[in-house]
Design a protein around this motif. Structure first.
Motif, short mmCIF file in Angstrom:
data_model
loop_
_atom_site.label_atom_id
_atom_site.label_comp_id
_atom_site.label_asym_id
_atom_site.label_seq_id
_atom_site.Cartn_x
_atom_site.Cartn_y
_atom_site.Cartn_z
N MET A 1 0.85 -1.18 0.00
CA MET A 1 0.00 0.00 0.00
C MET A 1 0.89 1.23 0.00
N THR A 2 0.59 2.14 -0.88
CA THR A 2 1.35 3.39 -0.84
C THR A 2 0.60 4.40 -0.01
N GLY A 3 1.32 5.35 0.52
CA GLY A 3 0.73 6.35 1.38
C GLY A 3 -0.34 7.19 0.70
N THR A 4 -0.11 7.57 -0.56
CA THR A 4 -1.06 8.43 -1.26
C THR A 4 -2.39 7.72 -1.47
N GLU A 5 -2.36 6.49 -1.94
CA GLU A 5 -3.61 5.75 -2.15
C GLU A 5 -4.35 5.53 -0.84
N ALA A 6 -3.63 5.14 0.20
CA ALA A 6 -4.25 4.92 1.50
C ALA A 6 -4.84 6.23 2.03
N GLN A 7 -4.15 7.33 1.83
CA GLN A 7 -4.65 8.62 2.30
C GLN A 7 -5.94 9.01 1.56
N ILE A 8 -5.97 8.81 0.25
CA ILE A 8 -7.18 9.11 -0.54
C ILE A 8 -8.35 8.27 -0.03
N LEU A 9 -8.12 6.97 0.11
CA LEU A 9 -9.20 6.08 0.56
C LEU A 9 -9.64 6.41 1.98
N THR A 10 -8.69 6.68 2.86
CA THR A 10 -9.03 7.00 4.24
C THR A 10 -9.88 8.27 4.32
N THR A 11 -9.56 9.26 3.52
CA THR A 11 -10.35 10.49 3.51
C THR A 11 -11.80 10.20 3.12
N VAL A 12 -11.99 9.44 2.04
CA VAL A 12 -13.34 9.10 1.59
C VAL A 12 -14.05 8.21 2.61
N LEU A 13 -13.35 7.20 3.10
CA LEU A 13 -13.96 6.25 4.03
C LEU A 13 -14.28 6.87 5.39
N ASP A 14 -13.47 7.81 5.83
CA ASP A 14 -13.79 8.49 7.09
C ASP A 14 -15.07 9.32 6.97
N ARG A 15 -15.28 9.97 5.82
CA ARG A 15 -16.53 10.70 5.59
C ARG A 15 -17.71 9.73 5.54
N TRP A 16 -17.53 8.61 4.83
CA TRP A 16 -18.58 7.58 4.72
C TRP A 16 -18.92 7.04 6.11
N LYS A 17 -17.89 6.68 6.89
CA LYS A 17 -18.10 6.13 8.23
C LYS A 17 -18.83 7.12 9.13
N SER A 18 -18.42 8.38 9.09
CA SER A 18 -19.07 9.40 9.91
C SER A 18 -20.56 9.48 9.60
N ALA A 19 -20.90 9.43 8.33
CA ALA A 19 -22.31 9.51 7.93
C ALA A 19 -23.07 8.23 8.28
N VAL A 20 -22.44 7.06 8.12
CA VAL A 20 -23.07 5.79 8.50
C VAL A 20 -23.33 5.79 10.01
N ASP A 21 -22.33 6.14 10.79
CA ASP A 21 -22.45 6.13 12.25
C ASP A 21 -23.53 7.09 12.73
N ALA A 22 -23.74 8.19 12.00
CA ALA A 22 -24.74 9.20 12.38
C ALA A 22 -26.13 8.85 11.82
N HIS A 23 -26.23 7.74 11.11
CA HIS A 23 -27.47 7.35 10.41
C HIS A 23 -28.00 8.53 9.59
N ASP A 24 -27.13 9.04 8.70
CA ASP A 24 -27.45 10.15 7.83
C ASP A 24 -27.33 9.68 6.38
N PRO A 25 -28.36 9.00 5.85
CA PRO A 25 -28.30 8.41 4.51
C PRO A 25 -27.97 9.41 3.41
N ARG A 26 -28.48 10.63 3.52
CA ARG A 26 -28.21 11.65 2.50
C ARG A 26 -26.71 11.96 2.46
N ARG A 27 -26.11 12.09 3.64
CA ARG A 27 -24.67 12.39 3.71
C ARG A 27 -23.84 11.20 3.24
N VAL A 28 -24.30 9.96 3.53
CA VAL A 28 -23.60 8.78 3.00
C VAL A 28 -23.58 8.88 1.48
N ALA A 29 -24.74 9.15 0.89
CA ALA A 29 -24.87 9.18 -0.57
C ALA A 29 -24.02 10.26 -1.22
N GLU A 30 -23.74 11.34 -0.50
CA GLU A 30 -22.91 12.42 -1.05
C GLU A 30 -21.49 11.96 -1.36
#
Length: 120
Positions: A1-30
């Motif tokens: 795993m390279t740092g750049t790819e992991a950083q890109i994915l982590t940024t997207v996945l952290d936003r996804w996780k935050s919205a999933v955890d908050a049960h905010d379907p609209r924000r997940v979909a964004e």
């Protein structure tokens, strides 16, 4: 795993996780492209509307914990990720799944273009 790819994915996945955890379907979909192929544990759908509908049907209190297993840069604007995800619930055992996703640069942001969950 390279740092750049992991950083890109982590940024997207952290936003996804935050919205999933908050049960905010609209924000997940964004976090998904307008033409994203989405395959949760139900029949697939295309686009953010189906993503929002899927996550709206999930129980309140569901949370997600993920761990990146592999990353690949497929093109300058495309990154593949393979990860383990534990979905926890308030009223049932944790569901352990594997997630493959492709994120694509859209303007200055990265969004999920393909999302496929599998249970092994």
């Amino acid at each position: 795993m390279t740092g750049t790819e992991a950083q890109i994915l982590t940024t997207v996945l952290d936003r996804w996780k935050s919205a999933v955890d908050a049960h905010d379907p609209r924000r997940v979909a964004e976090n998904f492209t307008h033409d994203a192929i989405f395959q949760g544990l139900h029949p697939y759908t295309v686009g953010p509307g189906g993503v929002a509908e899927y996550y709206d049907s999930q129980p309140i209190g569901m949370t997600a914990e993920y761990r990146l297993l592999e990353t690949r840069r497929l093109a300058d604007d495309v990154v593949l990720g393979y990860l383990a995800v534990d979905f926890s619930f308030t009223d049932r055992p944790t569901k352990n799944v594997y997630l493959s996703l492709i994120v694509r640069r859209v303007g200055d942001d990265w969004l999920v273009a393909h999302y496929q969950v599998s249970q092994l």
